[in-house]
Design a protein around this motif. Structure first.
Motif, mmCIF file in Angstrom:
data_model
loop_
_atom_site.group_PDB
_atom_site.id
_atom_site.type_symbol
_atom_site.label_atom_id
_atom_site.label_comp_id
_atom_site.label_asym_id
_atom_site.label_seq_id
_atom_site.Cartn_x
_atom_site.Cartn_y
_atom_site.Cartn_z
ATOM 1 N N PHE A 207 69.701 -0.606 28.443
ATOM 2 C CA PHE A 207 69.746 0.662 29.287
ATOM 3 C C PHE A 207 68.868 0.807 30.355
ATOM 4 O O PHE A 207 69.481 1.326 31.478
ATOM 5 C CB PHE A 207 69.015 1.557 27.912
ATOM 6 N N PRO A 208 67.763 0.183 30.381
ATOM 7 C CA PRO A 208 67.136 0.175 31.586
ATOM 8 C C PRO A 208 67.854 -0.481 32.702
ATOM 9 O O PRO A 208 67.738 -0.326 33.938
ATOM 10 C CB PRO A 208 65.624 -0.542 31.396
ATOM 11 N N SER A 209 68.743 -1.645 32.409
ATOM 12 C CA SER A 209 69.425 -2.335 33.228
ATOM 13 C C SER A 209 70.464 -1.498 34.082
ATOM 14 O O SER A 209 70.806 -1.560 35.145
ATOM 15 C CB SER A 209 70.390 -3.508 32.469
ATOM 16 N N LEU A 210 70.990 -0.314 33.363
ATOM 17 C CA LEU A 210 71.774 0.578 33.875
ATOM 18 C C LEU A 210 71.025 1.446 35.103
ATOM 19 O O LEU A 210 71.755 1.658 36.283
ATOM 20 C CB LEU A 210 72.215 1.637 32.952
ATOM 21 N N VAL A 211 69.800 1.830 34.990
ATOM 22 C CA VAL A 211 69.057 2.227 35.690
ATOM 23 C C VAL A 211 68.711 1.264 36.868
ATOM 24 O O VAL A 211 69.036 1.864 38.109
ATOM 25 C CB VAL A 211 67.615 2.909 35.343
ATOM 26 N N PHE A 212 68.207 0.114 36.645
ATOM 27 C CA PHE A 212 68.083 -0.886 37.879
ATOM 28 C C PHE A 212 69.516 -1.005 38.662
ATOM 29 O O PHE A 212 69.483 -1.040 39.711
ATOM 30 C CB PHE A 212 67.875 -2.088 37.276
ATOM 31 N N GLY A 213 70.865 -1.061 37.980
ATOM 32 C CA GLY A 213 72.089 -1.208 38.721
ATOM 33 C C GLY A 213 72.251 0.020 39.408
ATOM 34 O O GLY A 213 72.802 -0.110 40.518
#
Length: 246
Positions: A207-213
């Motif tokens: 889920f934080p990876s979606l924000v980073f992306g």
């Protein structure tokens, strides 16, 4: 007298090969296997650094040793720091200020509800007590240079860019053009975290990876994602210390 024979037609140049997801996915698989092995074979105190060096080495080989056009296309310029050109200080300061502004806005939006969710998930009843870092420089620099920078360079700089080329973005989300590449890169990111430390809660980094992306797509580079990634890790570690979970 016979008419001249028509000149043979010149063969057409082959059409350029369309971007394809096979190569970046194979690179991601091989890199994940390598860093997983290193995380178990390297002494615990050095495993994180070894993993980060692998991500940086792969990214350098595939992107950073190319010219500035390739580096910029992958969002890896960092204000010109990683380009083979003389450094433009104005550009560096402008890009740094823009990245920090994005980070500040996202931290104000995301950190308060994350704190509430953290307490609910762990069913915490005790009050939070701030506990300072024992080695601030080591921990802060470690999260920035050994974790956030290598992971953002590989997963958002290389992998997401290549997957977006193969599967063009099709959704507009808060000013960013996103596609299946974001979801696949985030899934591989989460699986890699699970393989190095096989605990189900490690999959939550999807889920934080979606924000980073999203930051990568919205800003055109990984700078803001590196800073926000590191701050997320530091904030989570601060909560764990403050509630006595470490």
């Amino acid at each position: 007298m016979l008419p001249d024979s028509p000149a043979p037609l010149a063969p057409e140049a082959p059409a350029p090969e369309a971007p394809n997801a096979r190569r970046p996915l194979l690179v991601a698989l091989a890199t994940t296997v390598l860093v997983t092995a290193l995380s178990y074979l390297t002494p615990k105190d050095h495993a994180g650094t070894a993993v980060g060096l692998v991500f940086l080495a792969v990214t350098w080989w595939l992107v950073l040793r190319a010219d500035e056009h390739v580096i910029r296309a992958h969002g890896l310029s960092l204000g010109g720091l990683l380009e083979p050109l003389p450094l433009d200080r104005r550009r560096l300061l402008r890009d740094a200020a823009t990245a920090l502004l994005w980070v500040l806005v996202l931290a104000l939006i995301i950190f308060p509800p994350f704190w509430i969710g953290f307490k609910l998930f762990w069913r915490l009843k005790m009050p939070f007590v701030f506990r300072a870092l024992t080695s601030p420089w080591n921990e802060i620099s470690g999260h920035f240079l050994a974790v956030a920078l290598p992971e953002e360079a590989f997963f958002r700089g290389y992998l997401q860019t290549r997957l977006d080329a193969a599967w063009p973005p099709r959704w507009r989300v808060l000013g960013a053009d996103l596609g299946p590449g974001l979801l696949v890169a985030s899934a591989i990111f989460a699986i890699g975290h699970f393989l190095t430390v096989p605990s189900p809660d490690r999959l939550a980094v999807f889920f934080p990876s979606l924000v980073f992306g999203w930051l990568r797509a919205r800003t055109g580079g990984i700078g803001a994602g590196v800073v926000f990634h590191a701050l997320c890790n530091l904030f989570s570690a601060t909560l764990q210390r403050g509630y006595g979970l470490t």
